[in-house]
Design a protein around this motif. Structure first.
Motif, short mmCIF file in Angstrom:
data_model
loop_
_atom_site.label_atom_id
_atom_site.label_comp_id
_atom_site.label_asym_id
_atom_site.label_seq_id
_atom_site.Cartn_x
_atom_site.Cartn_y
_atom_site.Cartn_z
N THR A 215 0.82 -1.22 0.00
CA THR A 215 0.00 0.00 0.00
C THR A 215 0.84 1.26 0.00
OG1 THR A 215 -0.14 -0.10 2.42
CG2 THR A 215 -1.92 -1.14 1.17
N CYS A 216 2.18 1.15 -0.01
CA CYS A 216 3.06 2.31 -0.02
C CYS A 216 4.02 2.19 -1.20
CB CYS A 216 3.83 2.42 1.30
SG CYS A 216 4.99 3.81 1.37
N SER A 217 4.33 3.32 -1.80
CA SER A 217 5.20 3.31 -2.99
C SER A 217 6.68 3.26 -2.64
CB SER A 217 4.93 4.56 -3.83
OG SER A 217 5.20 5.74 -3.06
N ASN A 218 7.02 3.35 -1.37
CA ASN A 218 8.43 3.40 -0.95
C ASN A 218 9.04 2.00 -0.98
OD1 ASN A 218 10.91 3.88 0.20
ND2 ASN A 218 10.10 4.21 2.26
N ALA A 219 9.85 1.73 -1.99
CA ALA A 219 10.49 0.41 -2.12
C ALA A 219 11.97 0.45 -1.78
CB ALA A 219 10.31 -0.11 -3.55
N VAL A 220 12.45 1.57 -1.22
CA VAL A 220 13.87 1.71 -0.91
C VAL A 220 14.22 0.88 0.32
CG1 VAL A 220 15.71 3.33 -0.33
CG2 VAL A 220 13.89 4.01 -1.92
N PRO B 286 12.47 8.85 1.41
CA PRO B 286 13.17 8.24 0.27
C PRO B 286 13.46 9.26 -0.82
CG PRO B 286 10.84 7.67 0.21
CD PRO B 286 11.06 8.44 1.49
N LYS B 287 14.62 9.13 -1.43
CA LYS B 287 15.02 9.99 -2.54
C LYS B 287 15.32 9.11 -3.76
CE LYS B 287 14.80 13.78 -0.13
NZ LYS B 287 13.77 14.80 -0.40
N GLU B 288 14.86 9.57 -4.92
CA GLU B 288 15.09 8.80 -6.14
C GLU B 288 16.56 8.85 -6.55
OE1 GLU B 288 12.52 10.20 -9.17
OE2 GLU B 288 10.67 9.59 -8.14
N GLY B 289 17.01 7.79 -7.19
CA GLY B 289 18.38 7.74 -7.65
C GLY B 289 18.51 8.20 -9.10
N PRO C 233 19.06 4.99 -5.24
CA PRO C 233 17.99 5.47 -4.35
C PRO C 233 18.47 5.41 -2.90
CG PRO C 233 17.09 3.95 -5.97
CD PRO C 233 18.59 3.89 -6.12
N HIS C 234 18.12 6.41 -2.12
CA HIS C 234 18.64 6.50 -0.75
C HIS C 234 17.62 7.20 0.14
CE1 HIS C 234 19.77 10.21 -2.81
NE2 HIS C 234 19.64 10.80 -1.63
N TYR C 235 17.94 7.32 1.41
CA TYR C 235 17.08 7.98 2.39
C TYR C 235 17.76 9.24 2.92
CZ TYR C 235 13.80 4.06 2.98
OH TYR C 235 12.84 3.11 2.79
N VAL C 236 16.91 10.20 3.34
CA VAL C 236 17.35 11.34 4.13
C VAL C 236 16.60 11.27 5.46
CG1 VAL C 236 17.34 13.84 4.36
CG2 VAL C 236 17.90 12.80 2.16
N ALA C 237 17.35 11.28 6.56
CA ALA C 237 16.74 11.15 7.89
C ALA C 237 16.40 12.52 8.46
CB ALA C 237 17.70 10.43 8.84
N PHE D 82 17.94 17.01 13.19
CA PHE D 82 19.18 16.45 12.67
C PHE D 82 18.84 15.79 11.35
CE2 PHE D 82 18.34 12.01 13.57
CZ PHE D 82 17.46 12.05 14.64
N GLU D 83 19.64 16.01 10.37
CA GLU D 83 19.38 15.47 9.04
C GLU D 83 20.63 14.82 8.45
OE1 GLU D 83 17.68 18.39 6.52
OE2 GLU D 83 15.95 18.74 7.78
N PRO D 84 21.14 13.78 9.10
CA PRO D 84 22.28 13.09 8.50
C PRO D 84 21.82 12.31 7.28
CG PRO D 84 21.55 11.93 10.44
CD PRO D 84 20.71 13.17 10.35
N THR D 85 22.35 12.55 6.12
CA THR D 85 21.92 11.84 4.91
C THR D 85 22.64 10.52 4.80
OG1 THR D 85 23.61 12.91 3.62
CG2 THR D 85 21.46 13.97 3.69
N THR D 86 21.87 9.50 4.51
CA THR D 86 22.48 8.19 4.23
C THR D 86 22.68 8.12 2.73
OG1 THR D 86 20.28 7.22 4.10
CG2 THR D 86 21.39 7.11 6.21
N PHE D 87 23.42 9.08 2.24
CA PHE D 87 23.55 9.28 0.79
C PHE D 87 24.22 8.08 0.13
CE2 PHE D 87 25.26 11.27 -3.07
CZ PHE D 87 24.14 11.95 -3.50
N GLY D 88 23.55 7.59 -0.92
CA GLY D 88 24.14 6.52 -1.73
C GLY D 88 24.03 5.13 -1.13
N LEU D 89 23.26 4.99 0.01
CA LEU D 89 23.14 3.66 0.61
C LEU D 89 22.06 2.86 -0.11
CD1 LEU D 89 23.42 4.46 4.40
CD2 LEU D 89 25.22 3.96 2.77
#
Length: 560
Positions: free
Chosen positions: A357-362, A509-512, A518-522, A553-560
């Motif tokens: 039911t959610c589009s977030n597949a990351v 979630p952020k698109e790649g 594709p990765h997340y931003v916290a 706090f917004e530590p990015t898990t960039f590229g994970l």
């Protein structure tokens, strides 16, 4: 043709003598022999220690099955009296009519009721009403007697782990005294719960160590600890020296002997303090209750009044229950465990992977995510410069808010000094000239003004704004030092501490693209003091001040 007789006997409580059954059957046998009936010993039915209010009795069930069968092995059912068959009018009439329709004669020997008699229906109705009233009146008298025992400080019944029931000299009553061996186990259970261990973990630990459990009821198979027992112990007010009686009542399910607990209004509760029965300190009791409230508030999926909180509360993964999907708001859970390089659990949106039911597949590896988040948390949010900045800003806001009040305090202190001088002069005048109505009224007026001003003045020194800010600064520094140690230790204890400061971390979630996966931003907000009440050194009151960092706090898990 000789009529064949069956017999039914019953007694209500396990406190009554089993010989009651023999006495009832003896009367039935004598009646059968005196009337020339054949008494069938193979068709004697009995129920021991079962109330006549309910119809779910094994002996009665077998009797009715035989009586209503096509073979009909007997012609008459003998009873000592109608109350043995049922204790309420509805059931008594139902049994009477069913047996009468089947051609079975029903005789209550002691009451002279015979279903062949035209007045039998009326007699069964009347005696059924009397039996029903007897049960209700007996319940009222029992309740009144138990209330009297409670008010006299005596025990009202039931086993209580941690206590022994001993006779009260000169009376037939009993009272509770602490069993020190069991009390030590109770204290350990509370300490384990306050330390962050779940009901199941406590249960398994006690059973693994073969700690003696409460004595099981006669109808229970296993004499071991269970999590429902632990739950009830953690809620029992008796362990903090408070007896709460009459908080609930039991109602029988119609047609059965099964009882259902129903709460009573708090206005009907009887609460009595017994300090001599206190096993758990007030501080430990409050820690456990606060933790339970925090868990129920945090893990909202738990049903109200339920036994267990969701599995995420005791998950071995540090961020279980804290990570939230930035799209649907659902929990991020472990959705896969094995990859081409070995065992690497990955977080993903529960609504996407369980329900679609959610589009977030990351997905993101747990070890990478936790490591990156904790590094950013300690390097950006928990570093000394950030804490000092937030506390300085908080102090400025507090001081600005009290600026106008400070001017008012100065005026009140000046007025106080003036009133004290006037009172001294008025008292000296009264001593020289003697008291008069005018002087007494003037003195009383100024004394009242002085009292009003004194009540409004805020004390300085230890309770000043600057002193409180210093306390807060020391508390935050110590708390964060403890947190850094906890975050590298046991996951359950670390999550318990972490939840005091952050309620959730939203994973957006952020698109790649061609260069970035594709990765997340916290995203989240950090509560410096924590959500639970704390007591500052040298202060007996818990502070309710809460500080939330102005930026998340917004530590990015960039590229994970």
């Amino acid at each position: 043709m000789t009529l064949r007789c069956a017999a039914y006997a019953r007694y209500s409580s396990d406190l009554q003598s089993p010989r009651s059954i023999e006495d009832q059957l003896r009367i039935c046998r004598e009646y059968a022999h005196s009337h020339g009936f054949t008494f069938l010993e193979e068709h004697v039915y009995a129920d021991e220690a079962l109330s006549g209010v309910g119809a779910d009795r094994p002996g009665l069930g077998r009797l009715l099955t035989a009586a209503l069968s096509p073979e009909r092995p007997f012609d008459i059912i003998l009873l000592d009296d109608s109350s043995r068959l049922a204790r309420n009018t509805k059931d008594a009439l139902t049994f009477f009519e069913r047996l009468n329709f089947a051609g079975i004669r029903l005789i209550a020997v002691s009451q002279g009721i015979d279903s062949d008699n035209e007045q039998a229906h009326v007699l069964v109705t009347v005696h059924g009403m009397v039996d029903s009233l007897y049960v209700k009146e007996l319940a009222k008298k029992t309740h009144r007697g138990l209330e009297g025992l409670m008010l006299r400080g005596q025990h009202t019944g039931g086993r209580c782990f941690g206590y022994d029931s001993v006779p009260v000299p000169g009376t037939t009553g009993k009272q509770l005294v602490i069993n020190e061996g069991e009390a030590a186990i109770v204290r350990r259970i509370f300490e384990m719960s306050a330390g962050g261990q779940s009901l199941k973990t406590i249960t398994k630990t006690l059973n693994h160590e073969c700690v003696p459990p409460p004595r099981p009821r006669s109808d229970k198979r296993f004499g071991t600890w269970c999590f429902t027992c632990i739950r009830e112990m953690l809620r029992r007010d008796l362990y903090r020296g408070k007896v709460i009686w009459n908080s609930s009542r039991f109602v029988k399910t119609p047609g059965t002997n099964k009882r259902v607990r129903r709460p009573r209004p708090e206005s009907e509760w009887r609460i009595v303090s017994h300090p001599e029965l206190q096993i758990i300190s007030d501080e430990l009791w409050q820690r456990v209750q606060d933790r339970q409230k925090t868990l129920m508030a945090t893990y909202g999926g738990a049903k109200s009044g339920g036994v267990l909180i969701p599995r995420s509360a005791t998950s071995p993964y540090l961020l279980s229950g804290i990570l939230k999907c930035g799209v649907c708001g659902g929990n991020l859970i472990i959705v896969s465990g094995y990859g081409s390089y070995g065992h690497y659990p990955k977080y993903g949106c529960s609504q996407h992977f369980n329900r679609g039911t959610c589009s977030n597949a990351v997905t993101v590896r747990r070890d990478w995510l936790e490591g990156r988040l904790l590094d950013e948390l300690q390097n950006q949010v928990l570093k000394r410069e950030a804490i000092e900045y937030v506390l300085d800003e908080f102090g400025n806001h507090v001081k600005n808010a009290f600026a106008n009040l400070t001017n008012q305090l100065a005026q009140m202190r000046e007025r106080k000094q003036k009133l004290e001088g006037e009172l001294r002069r008025l008292a000296a005048t009264a001593a020289e000239t003697g008291p008069s109505a005018f002087l007494i009224e003037a003195i009383h007026e100024r004394e009242q003004q002085l009292r009003d001003i004194t009540d409004q003045l805020l004390a300085g020194g230890e309770n000043s704004v600057d002193a409180h800010l210093s306390d807060i600064r020391s508390f935050v520094t110590k708390r964060l030092g403890d947190l850094r140690t906890l975050l590298s230790g046991d996951a359950v204890a670390a999550r318990k501490e972490l939840l005091k400061h952050v309620s959730e971390i939203r994973m957006v979630p952020k698109e790649g693209n061609a260069d970035v996966k594709p990765h997340y931003v916290a995203e989240g907000s950090w509560n410096l003091l924590g959500s639970e009440k704390e007591i500052f050194a040298g202060d007996t009151t818990s502070r309710q001040i809460r500080v939330v960092a102005g930026v998340g706090f917004e530590p990015t898990t960039f590229g994970l």
